[in-house]
Structures are given as structure tokens and as C-alpha cells.
Design a protein around this motif. Structure first.
Motif, PDB file in Angstrom:
ATOM      1  N   SER B  40       0.927  -1.202  -0.227  1.00 54.15           N
ATOM      2  CA  SER B  40      -0.123   0.005  -0.022  1.00 54.15           C
ATOM      3  C   SER B  40       0.871   1.111   0.010  1.00 54.15           C
ATOM      4  N   GLY B  41       0.567   2.114  -0.615  1.00 57.55           N
ATOM      5  CA  GLY B  41       1.274   3.310  -0.730  1.00 57.55           C
ATOM      6  C   GLY B  41       2.569   3.473  -1.670  1.00 57.55           C
ATOM      7  N   SER B  42       2.407   2.349  -2.476  1.00 57.47           N
ATOM      8  CA  SER B  42       3.742   2.398  -3.398  1.00 57.47           C
ATOM      9  C   SER B  42       3.425   3.130  -4.916  1.00 57.47           C
ATOM     10  N   GLY B  43       2.259   3.700  -4.732  1.00 60.75           N
ATOM     11  CA  GLY B  43       2.052   4.107  -5.855  1.00 60.75           C
ATOM     12  C   GLY B  43       0.989   3.374  -7.065  1.00 60.75           C
ATOM     13  N   LYS B  44       0.398   2.322  -6.575  1.00 60.01           N
ATOM     14  CA  LYS B  44      -0.255   1.321  -7.378  1.00 60.01           C
ATOM     15  C   LYS B  44      -1.604   2.011  -8.027  1.00 60.01           C
ATOM     16  N   SER B  45      -2.243   2.776  -7.031  1.00 64.71           N
ATOM     17  CA  SER B  45      -3.335   3.396  -7.449  1.00 64.71           C
ATOM     18  C   SER B  45      -3.238   4.466  -8.386  1.00 64.71           C
ATOM     19  N   THR B  46      -2.091   5.205  -8.349  1.00 60.85           N
ATOM     20  CA  THR B  46      -1.641   6.330  -9.116  1.00 60.85           C
ATOM     21  C   THR B  46      -1.548   5.696 -10.438  1.00 60.85           C
ATOM     22  N   LEU B  47      -0.700   4.783 -10.647  1.00 57.52           N
ATOM     23  CA  LEU B  47      -0.398   4.291 -11.961  1.00 57.52           C
ATOM     24  C   LEU B  47      -1.446   3.772 -12.624  1.00 57.52           C
ATOM     25  N   LEU B  48      -2.562   2.871 -11.858  1.00 59.41           N
ATOM     26  CA  LEU B  48      -3.687   2.582 -12.584  1.00 59.41           C
ATOM     27  C   LEU B  48      -4.589   4.119 -13.036  1.00 59.41           C
ATOM     28  N   SER B  49      -4.525   4.948 -12.254  1.00 59.10           N
ATOM     29  CA  SER B  49      -5.343   6.166 -12.887  1.00 59.10           C
ATOM     30  C   SER B  49      -4.702   6.841 -13.877  1.00 59.10           C
ATOM     31  N   LEU B  50      -3.460   6.529 -14.286  1.00 52.49           N
ATOM     32  CA  LEU B  50      -2.841   6.983 -15.385  1.00 52.49           C
ATOM     33  C   LEU B  50      -2.922   6.010 -16.377  1.00 52.49           C
ATOM     34  N   LEU B  51      -3.202   4.721 -15.959  1.00 52.89           N
ATOM     35  CA  LEU B  51      -3.479   3.665 -17.297  1.00 52.89           C
ATOM     36  C   LEU B  51      -4.782   3.904 -17.634  1.00 52.89           C
ATOM     37  N   ALA B  52      -5.585   4.135 -16.512  1.00 49.79           N
ATOM     38  CA  ALA B  52      -7.204   4.339 -17.022  1.00 49.79           C
ATOM     39  C   ALA B  52      -7.336   5.846 -17.784  1.00 49.79           C
ATOM     40  N   GLY B  53      -6.307   6.610 -17.729  1.00 50.40           N
ATOM     41  CA  GLY B  53      -6.645   7.934 -18.424  1.00 50.40           C
ATOM     42  C   GLY B  53      -7.249   8.936 -17.423  1.00 50.40           C
ATOM     43  N   ILE B  54      -7.475   8.545 -16.087  1.00 49.98           N
ATOM     44  CA  ILE B  54      -8.223   9.804 -15.054  1.00 49.98           C
ATOM     45  C   ILE B  54      -7.084  10.741 -15.002  1.00 49.98           C
ATOM     46  N   ASN B  55      -6.096  10.638 -14.786  1.00 51.43           N
ATOM     47  CA  ASN B  55      -5.201  11.524 -14.541  1.00 51.43           C
ATOM     48  C   ASN B  55      -3.933  11.479 -15.503  1.00 51.43           C
ATOM     49  N   VAL B  56      -3.415  12.515 -15.958  1.00 54.35           N
ATOM     50  CA  VAL B  56      -2.296  12.681 -17.082  1.00 54.35           C
ATOM     51  C   VAL B  56      -1.113  12.938 -16.486  1.00 54.35           C
ATOM     52  N   ALA B  57       0.042  12.014 -17.007  1.00 54.97           N
ATOM     53  CA  ALA B  57       1.551  12.126 -16.273  1.00 54.97           C
ATOM     54  C   ALA B  57       2.020  13.609 -16.813  1.00 54.97           C
ATOM     55  N   GLN B  58       2.653  14.126 -15.892  1.00 54.79           N
ATOM     56  CA  GLN B  58       3.354  15.474 -16.118  1.00 54.79           C
ATOM     57  C   GLN B  58       4.289  15.354 -17.178  1.00 54.79           C
ATOM     58  N   LEU B  59       5.056  14.211 -17.215  1.00 56.86           N
ATOM     59  CA  LEU B  59       6.083  14.055 -17.848  1.00 56.86           C
ATOM     60  C   LEU B  59       5.972  12.623 -18.545  1.00 56.86           C
ATOM     61  N   GLY B  60       6.505  12.416 -19.759  1.00 56.07           N
ATOM     62  CA  GLY B  60       6.603  11.202 -20.405  1.00 56.07           C
ATOM     63  C   GLY B  60       5.365  10.596 -21.207  1.00 56.07           C
ATOM     64  N   ARG B  61       5.157   9.281 -21.389  1.00 56.93           N
ATOM     65  CA  ARG B  61       4.109   9.244 -22.016  1.00 56.93           C
ATOM     66  C   ARG B  61       3.710   7.697 -21.774  1.00 56.93           C
ATOM     67  N   VAL B  62       2.157   7.622 -21.656  1.00 59.28           N
ATOM     68  CA  VAL B  62       1.412   6.329 -21.494  1.00 59.28           C
ATOM     69  C   VAL B  62       0.883   5.754 -22.687  1.00 59.28           C
ATOM     70  N   LYS B  63       1.228   4.691 -23.356  1.00 61.75           N
ATOM     71  CA  LYS B  63       0.537   4.231 -24.408  1.00 61.75           C
ATOM     72  C   LYS B  63      -0.273   3.007 -24.256  1.00 61.75           C
ATOM     73  N   LEU B  64      -1.456   2.742 -24.509  1.00 62.44           N
ATOM     74  CA  LEU B  64      -2.249   1.444 -24.343  1.00 62.44           C
ATOM     75  C   LEU B  64      -2.700   1.253 -25.798  1.00 62.44           C
ATOM     76  N   LEU B  65      -2.377  -0.189 -26.051  1.00 63.23           N
ATOM     77  CA  LEU B  65      -2.660  -0.526 -27.391  1.00 63.23           C
ATOM     78  C   LEU B  65      -2.427   0.201 -28.462  1.00 63.23           C
ATOM     79  N   GLU B  66      -0.877   0.862 -28.269  1.00 64.77           N
ATOM     80  CA  GLU B  66      -0.373   1.798 -29.507  1.00 64.77           C
ATOM     81  C   GLU B  66      -0.884   2.998 -29.415  1.00 64.77           C
ATOM     82  N   GLN B  67      -1.834   3.241 -28.386  1.00 59.78           N
ATOM     83  CA  GLN B  67      -2.373   4.898 -28.434  1.00 59.78           C
ATOM     84  C   GLN B  67      -1.966   5.661 -27.198  1.00 59.78           C
ATOM     85  N   SER B  68      -1.506   6.791 -27.703  1.00 58.71           N
ATOM     86  CA  SER B  68      -1.086   7.506 -26.598  1.00 58.71           C
ATOM     87  C   SER B  68      -2.219   8.267 -25.896  1.00 58.71           C
ATOM     88  N   LEU B  69      -2.265   7.980 -24.413  1.00 65.32           N
ATOM     89  CA  LEU B  69      -3.573   8.653 -23.659  1.00 65.32           C
ATOM     90  C   LEU B  69      -3.479  10.209 -23.780  1.00 65.32           C
TER      91      LEU B  69
END
Lengths: 419, 235
Positions: B40-69
Motif C-alpha cells: 500500500s502506498g507504493s503508487g499502485k493506485s496512481t499508476l492505475l489512474s494513469l493507465l485508466a486515463g483519469i489522470n495525465v502524467a506531467q512527463l513522459g507518455r503512457v501508451k495503451l494498445l499503441e495509443q498515447s492517452l
């Protein structure tokens, strides 16, 4: 979306139901104010038709109209028979009918008039009076009763009635020496005619003078040459008012001015339609006050809905998160909340309308008995549709508040639930 | 090999300058089943929210299925999520006032793409949902019950059926088994993976429980890929 909104509301049915009831009652009130106004006006407008002028002693137009046709209030003065004769001989006048008021039978007003009344008086859409039973009176000591009067007093053709002096329910001076025969009963008209008792002008004169003169003589008098008598002598010395039909309606305004400004006995002439308009204008302030109050009641009802929707948002953050997770965007949640509120308002408005009809059906009898007003069942009028639209639009506008909240909240919370 | 998830020089901070996530590089291939473990508290939920596209990373990119969120608008991200990703959460999964079956059908209600894929399977969404629920062990009468009347285990299975209906390319599960006892947990995971395999769905299973690793192709510790929290190279 609609299905989702309905199921979500069903899940909160207690608060949804209370909201609907609150709004429905307020909508019924809002519509009732309009309906009562509209029906009262229609009833009043239906009461006289075909009468171009009503002439009476000098008084306010509204007072004269209310007293002479609606038997509301009283006239302090009378109009002399000479003035009436002069009026009836005017060459613009096609017909005229004298009426004399002031007596009653158990609270039902007695209208003393001539046989011309039945011929010329029209109500509704130029409808003449019709007999339900019996016949018109053709000499004194005979009476024709309105439908309600006959029903309430339980009189049938052949019964006898006693006229009391004054218009109150209880009179200290009954003309008990002069029983009057009921010879006819009128069809129901939905106007004050139903409440009235019609006798010959002569009858009133007879019973009033009969108090001093010998009874036997009066009886004999009545039975011998009544027609002759009416032609050669004044049937009475004064009347309350006269209903006048003109040869040309266009002359009504001139005649009215002539009569109002004529020398001699001060008289008032009025045009019934115009005077009714004047009356409604006077009452508009009250009508607007009632409208204002009922509009406020509606808004309070809608504010109740707003409160309930806002309060439910917190406990529904889970619902919102789930919907977001399955792909509903914040816009969808916005729409969902608006749909819910509009659904509530529409159901409530429809219930309010239904409530109005239920009230109208269940109270119509009582209202007619108490006031003589006939409340016709009918489809909602344009004005009523506008009012309902106002409620739904107001509900829609209010729903934007919780919808916006849900929108913002869902953006902030995302797929998680913040407690 | 196509990539289901591709993270490139990702950095994210909730507020201030304390980084929650700092992932230089991480990938999940299509068809893989991955267990991502972290306390807990290791950033799992944050990573999930980025993968779900709820939040957007300040730096870098997240691509799902070759699509940049980050290239998608909010509305399009919602649509993308509904079309391509199935989610199962630890709790708060179902609408309590809908039946189990209607809860499953929600998956297709907001996604034309999923409806289309169901249609391509030659069955109605309702038939397919009933089949899934049946396979996951809910009887026909249980399927008609309001979700609020189901046990936690049943609710999780309904959530799984919903996540899989319409064959999304990616399934993300966030501690879905934490409320289940160990026997039920293992059964649930086996069924979940079985159904995912049929649909060729990539699975990312996030948990704090390392004992589940045996069921997955790959076991990843969040601390191995995230240099921000407890990262070894956070010098």
C-alpha cells in the motif's frame, strides 16, 4: 439512460416519492388557481347573453350587474316605473324586461318580472330558458322555480310557497297570507337562474300591498282581469332594474351614455360584457397574488427536489464511479442527473394534473351547491399547459445544479470513491 | 509483438515536487497476463489512474494498445476506456439497484465498439452475459437478483463478467480478491484468466499479495520499475 435513471430513482423511492408528492400538490394548486379563475369567468360570462343593456337606479356598474343578474349584494335604490316605461318606449329598444328583487324563499332569491323574461332572457350561447316541468306563470300568485331552487326547497309543480321579505335565510316578515302556487320548474342552466324563484311583478305588489289592503279583494283582483290590469295600470311603482335588448347592438354605447347623462331620475346603464371585464380587472390583483403564492409553492417543491438530489450525490459517488468505470463520461453523468430531475418533475406535474381532476370531480357537486358555479370537466387549457411547462422547465433548470456538481465530482474522483 | 501497455519515461507527482511515480520504461505485451505487486502506498493506485486515463502524467507518455492517452481529449479517453479496457475493482463495483445481469450489460451500454464485438460473436449481449455469469457460477435466478443482495464473492464475479463482456483488449484488476477467502480467491483468478484467454485479453492484475504470482505469465514488483518510491536508484 432513461431506464438507468428510473431504476436509480426506484432505488431511492421514498425520497423520490416524497419529492413527487410535494411537487404534485404544488402543481395542482398552481393549476387550480388558473382553473377556478377561468371557470368563474366562463360561468359569469355564460350567465347573460342577448341582453345589450342593464338599466337600474344610479349605482356602480359592477354593483348593479352583480345584484341584478347574479343576485350578489343588493341595490340601495330603485328605479321608478315611469322611468322604465319611458325607457321601454325608446325607439332603439326592441324589448325590455323589468325585474324587481329583494324578497326570498328560504334564502333563494325571488325575481319578480314579467312573462317577457322567459322570452328574452338568454344564457350561455344565446340559449333560451326551458321548462323542465309545468308551464310559465301567467298571472300573479304563480311561481316558476329554477332547477336548484326546486331541488333544495323540495318543491314540485302544484306545491305552494310563501315569500319572505328580505334576502336573508331567515326572515321575520313572511307574507304568509299569500301562498304562491308553483306552476313550473326550469331546466338546469348552470347560472344563477337555477337558484332563483320567478314570480309576476304583480305578485310582489299584491303581497306587499296585501299586508294593508283586504286579502279577499286582492284575490278577486288577481283572478279577474289580470291582463287588463297590467295594460291599464302600473303593475308596480318601482323596480330594481331592467334588462334591455336593442334593435342594433351598435347603439348600446350611445344608449348607455344617453341614459347615464339624461336629466330626470338618475339611472345607470351598463353593458354586461364590458362590466364583467371591469370586474375581472378589479380582481386581477387578487388573482395575481394567488398566482404568485402558488408559483412560490411550486418553487419550494422544486427546491425540495434540489435538496434531495444534492444530498444524494454524496452517497451516490459509488454509483458515479462505477458508471465512469464502464465508460460513462462526466457528460453522461450530467445527463443522467438532469434526466432524473426532469423525470421527477414530469411525473409530479402529471400527478398534479391528475390530482386537480380528482379534486374537481369530487368537489364539483359541493361547489355547485354552495356557489351555483358549474365547473366543467375539460382538457387543460393553453394557460394550464403553459403553467405545466413552466414547472418542467423550472425543474430542468434546477437540475443543472446537482448535475454540474456530479460532473465536477466525477472528474475529481475518477474511478475511485472518496469518502 | 504488439504492446498492450507501454510506459516511457513517466513521471507523476500529486502535488509539490515529491514524485509518486518515476518509471523510465515498462511494457506489457498483448496476450500477457501480468501480476503487478506492490505494498500500500507504493503508487499502485496512481499508476492505475494513469493507465485508466483519469489522470495525465506531467512527463513522459503512457501508451495503451499503441495509443498515447495524452493525445486524446477527455471525452475520447472516456470512449477509449469504455471500448478497450475492462476494470475490476477491490470494491464498489456494481450498481446496487440493477440486477446482476443488468450490471454486466452496462459494459456494452456505453461502448458501441463492445456492442459491435458482441454482435460479431453472433450472440445477443444478454445471451453472452448470461453465459459468462453461468460459467462464473451464478445461477439464472441469482442473475436476476439485485446486486445488493449478492455476496461479495458473487459481486466480484459479476464485475469480472462485466469487465470481459465485449472482449476488451486489456483487463485491469485492482485488488479484486482482497475481500475473498483464499479458496474462493484462487477459483476466481483461475476463471478470470480462463475467460481472458478465450478473448485474447491482456491482463494486468494489481495486488499486494505475492502468493498469486503462480497463476500469471509474469510477476512484476512495482518497486522494480518505479524509481520514485523505495526505488533503489533514487540517488
Amino acid at each position: 439512460m432513461l431506464k438507468l435513471a428510473i431504476k436509480s430513482l426506484a432505488n431511492r423511492k421514498t425520497s423520490a416519492l416524497l419529492t413527487v408528492i410535494a411537487i404534485a400538490v404544488s402543481v395542482a394548486l398552481l393549476l387550480a388557481v388558473e382553473r377556478v379563475k377561468e371557470q368563474v369567468q366562463a360561468n359569469f360570462a355564460n350567465t347573460v347573453s342577448g341582453t345589450d343593456l342593464i338599466v337600474g337606479p344610479r349605482s356602480g356598474d359592477v354593483q348593479l350587474l352583480l345584484a341584478s343578474v347574479f343576485h350578489i349584494g343588493a341595490l340601495n335604490n330603485s328605479m321608478s316605473w315611469q322611468s322604465y316605461e319611458k325607457l321601454s318606449q325608446n325607439r332603439q329598444v326592441e324589448w325590455s324586461v323589468p325585474i324587481s328583487l329583494g324578497d326570498s324563499v328560504s334564502g333563494m332569491p325571488v325575481v319578480a318580472t314579467t312573462a317577457g323574461y322567459f322570452q328574452h332572457f338568454k344564457y350561455g350561447n344565446q340559449q333560451p330558458l326551458k321548462l323542465q316541468h309545468g308551464e310559465w306563470f301567467n298571472h300573479s300568485e304563480q311561481a316558476v322555480l329554477g332547477a336548484d331552487a326546486a331541488e333544495k326547497l323540495d318543491f314540485r309543480v302544484g306545491d305552494q310557497l310563501i315569500i319572505a321579505h328580505g334576502t336573508g335565510g331567515v326572515s321575520f316578515s313572511e307574507h304568509s297570507g299569500h301562498p304562491i302556487d308553483v306552476v313550473g320548474i326550469l331546466n338546469r342552466t348552470g347560472t344563477p337562474v337555477d337558484q332563483s324563484i320567478y314570480v309576476d311583478l304583480k305578485t310582489l305588489e299584491d303581497i306587499h300591498s296585501g299586508e294593508t289592503a283586504g286579502e279577499a279583494e286582492e284575490h278577486a283582483h288577481g283572478h279577474t282581469g289580470h291582463d287588463e290590469h297590467a295594460d291599464h295600470h302600473h303593475p308596480t311603482s318601482a323596480i330594481s332594474a331592467a334588462l334591455v335588448g336593442l334593435k342594433s347592438r351598435q347603439m348600446a354605447l350611445f344608449m348607455q351614455r344617453d341614459i347615464n347623462t339624461a336629466d330626470g331620475e338618475p339611472l345607470t346603464a351598463l353593458m354586461p360584457g364590458q362590466t364583467l371585464q371591469q370586474l375581472w380587472k378589479t380582481l386581477r390583483v387578487f388573482e395575481q397574488a394567488l398566482n404568485g403564492i402558488s408559483a412560490i409553492v411550486v418553487i419550494i417543491g422544486l427546491l425540495g427536489m434540489l435538496t434531495i438530489l444534492l444530498a444524494s450525490l454524496r452517497e451516490r459517488s459509488r454509483e458515479m464511479a462505477v458508471l465512469r468505470a464502464v465508460g460513462a463520461g462526466p457528460g453522461t453523468l450530467f445527463t443522467l442527473l438532469v434526466t432524473e430531475a426532469v423525470l421527477l418533475t414530469v411525473v409530479a406535474t402529471a400527478s398534479g394534473l391528475a390530482l386537480l381532476y380528482v379534486l374537481q370531480i369530487s368537489l364539483a357537486g359541493l361547489i355547485q351547491q354552495q356557489t351555483g358555479l358549474l365547473f366543467a370537466l375539460q382538457w387543460p387549457t393553453t394557460a394550464e399547459w403553459w403553467r405545466m411547462l413552466f414547472v418542467v422547465v423550472a425543474g430542468f433548470l434546477m437540475s443543472l445544479v446537482p448535475a454540474w456538481r456530479a460532473y465536477r465530482q466525477s472528474l475529481a474522483d475518477g474511478l475511485t470513491v472518496k469518502i | 509483438m504488439a504492446l498492450a501497455i507501454e510506459i516511457d519515461r513517466l513521471a507523476f507527482a500529486w502535488q509539490g515536487d515529491q514524485l509518486t511515480l518515476d518509471i523510465p520504461q515498462w511494457q506489457v505485451e498483448a496476450g500477457e497476463t501480468v501480476l503487478l505487486r506492490g505494498p500500500s502506498g507504493s503508487g499502485k493506485s496512481t499508476l492505475l489512474s494513469l493507465l485508466a486515463g483519469i489522470n495525465v502524467a506531467q512527463l513522459g507518455r503512457v501508451k495503451l494498445l499503441e495509443q498515447s492517452l495524452s493525445d486524446l481529449s477527455g471525452r475520447k479517453r472516456d470512449r477509449f476506456r469504455a471500448d478497450h479496457i475492462g476494470y475490476i475493482f477491490q470494491q464498489f463495483n456494481l450498481l446496487p439497484y440493477l440486477s446482476a445481469l443488468d450490471n454486466v450489460l452496462l459494459a456494452t451500454q456505453f461502448s458501441p465498439k463492445r456492442r459491435q464485438r458482441v454482435a460479431e460473436s453472433g450472440q445477443s449481449a444478454e445471451r453472452l452475459a448470461m453465459q459468462y455469469l453461468q460459467r462464473l457460477g451464478l445461477s439464472a435466478s441469482q442473475q436476476q437478483q439485485a446486486a445488493s443482495n449478492l455476496s461479495v464473492g458473487q459481486q466480484q464475479r459479476v464485475a469480472a463478467a462485466r469487465a470481459l463482456l465485449g472482449a476488451p483488449e486489456l483487463l485491469i484488476a485492482d485488488e479484486p480478491t482482497s475481500a475473498l477467502d483464499s479458496d474462493r480467491r484462487d477459483d476466481f483468478i483461475k476463471l478470470l484468466l480462463e475467460l481472458s484467454e478465450q478473448n485474447n485479453t491482456t491482463v494486468l492484475f494489481v495486488t499486494h499479495d505475492a502468493s498469486l504470482g503462480q497463476y500469471f505469465n509474469r510477476h512484476v514488483e512495482l518497486s522494480d520499475i518505479n524509481q520514485a518510491v523505495g526505488g533503489s536508484s533514487h540517488a
